[in-house]
Scaffold this active site. Structure first.
Site, PDB file in Angstrom:
ATOM      1  CG  ASP A 139      -1.937  -1.080   1.241  1.00 23.69           C
ATOM      2  OD1 ASP A 139      -2.227  -1.598   0.152  1.00 23.69           O
ATOM      3  OD2 ASP A 139      -2.439  -1.419   2.322  1.00 23.69           O
ATOM      4  CE  LYS A 140       0.492   8.527  -1.591  1.00 24.24           C
ATOM      5  NZ  LYS A 140      -0.457   9.614  -1.982  1.00 24.24           N
TER       6      LYS A 140
END
Length: 297
Positions: A139-140
């Site tokens: 995930d970012k």
């Protein structure tokens, strides 16, 4: 006096001396640049606060934090990638350490400021025909170890035999509250809503997900957990920590109350696998951010 200054060939490092916000801080320490120039540096992801990329103009700064500005010239050099560093590379794979705040792959809104785009630019400097292929994602807002394939054959091998090839995926999670049980196993069936929110379903028609955890250290407010994945489902750790009653710090999407470290409290610490070509067992580590330890002391 809002900062203490240090420099090297690739970056400028400032230590924050008093409470302020990021854009005003940068305008003061980079007083020789125009406001638009400083804003552009922020937008391009060239600013790191402690251990994560930060692009918000009003991000609050506290005394003692380190603000690193990556120089423009350094940002386009082959050996200087923004928001990540290469841990290992051979003809088949690239293993990197990703900072929080950097996308793994492109979205509709962001095409270039991603790991994948930067690595494509990097390998094409050697040969315009070179490519990199996504094997798995972070995930970012999750930091840590990631692997990419450098050819189609390796990509297919890794994706087709992922469960056999990968021997260990260990994360460290900073969660809200004191986890009293020293270790545990969480198993559920994950499903996804129309708004892309993952959740544990009471029936068995979702994706089976199994997570193991053990407490490394804790206080009354936060716990630091070592988390091992038996399966690798979308947002698995984030959902299972919510199920445990201890959502990951900064994870508003899955029930967190606050964000005291300015990022998601999730870090991919270890990735160990058999090399898809040589079969050699490899193990790569990325240091756990200091803020995780400091909050859970």
């Amino acid at each position: 006096m809002k900062s203490k200054f240090r420099s090297n060939n690739n970056s400028l490092t400032y230590t924050v001396k008093e409470h302020t916000e990021l854009l005003p801080f940068l305008l003061e320490v980079m007083h020789n640049r125009s406001r638009n120039s400083v804003k552009s540096i922020l937008t391009r992801g060239q600013i790191t606060v402690d251990d994560h990329i930060e692009t918000k103009h009003n991000y609050p700064l506290k005394p003692g934090q380190q603000v690193i500005v990556l120089k423009n010239k350094a940002a386009i050099k082959q050996d200087q990638l923004i928001g990540m560093s290469i841990i290992f590379e051979d003809k088949d794979i690239i293993v990197i350490n990703k900072e929080a705040g950097l996308l793994s792959i492109a979205t509709k809104k962001e095409k270039q400021q991603t790991v994948h785009h930067q690595l494509m630019e990097y390998v094409r400097q050697q040969d315009p025909q070179n490519r990199v292929f996504v094997v798995h994602r972070l995930d970012k807002e999750t930091s840590g170890v990631m692997m990419f394939a450098k050819n189609e054959k390796t990509k297919r091998q890794l994706q087709d035999k992922w469960k056999d090839i990968v021997k260990e995926r260990t994360y460290v999670a900073l969660v809200e509250g004191k986890v009293t049980k020293p270790s545990g196993r969480i198993a559920s069936w994950l499903k996804e809503t129309k708004t892309h929110l993952m959740y544990s379903s009471p029936d068995k028609n979702g994706q089976h997900a199994v997570t193991h955890y053990k407490v490394l250290q804790s206080n009354n407010e936060f716990s630091l957990l070592e988390v091992q994945l038996e399966t690798g489902r979308k947002n698995q750790i984030r959902v299972h920590m919510k199920d445990l009653g201890h959502p990951i710090v900064g994870d508003k999407k899955y029930g967190a109350n606050g964000n005291p470290i300015g990022r998601l409290g999730l870090h991919a610490k270890v990735l160990s696998f058999n090399h898809p070509t040589t079969g050699q067992l490899l193990l790569f580590k990325a240091d756990v951010p200091r803020s995780f330890y400091n909050k859970s002391k």
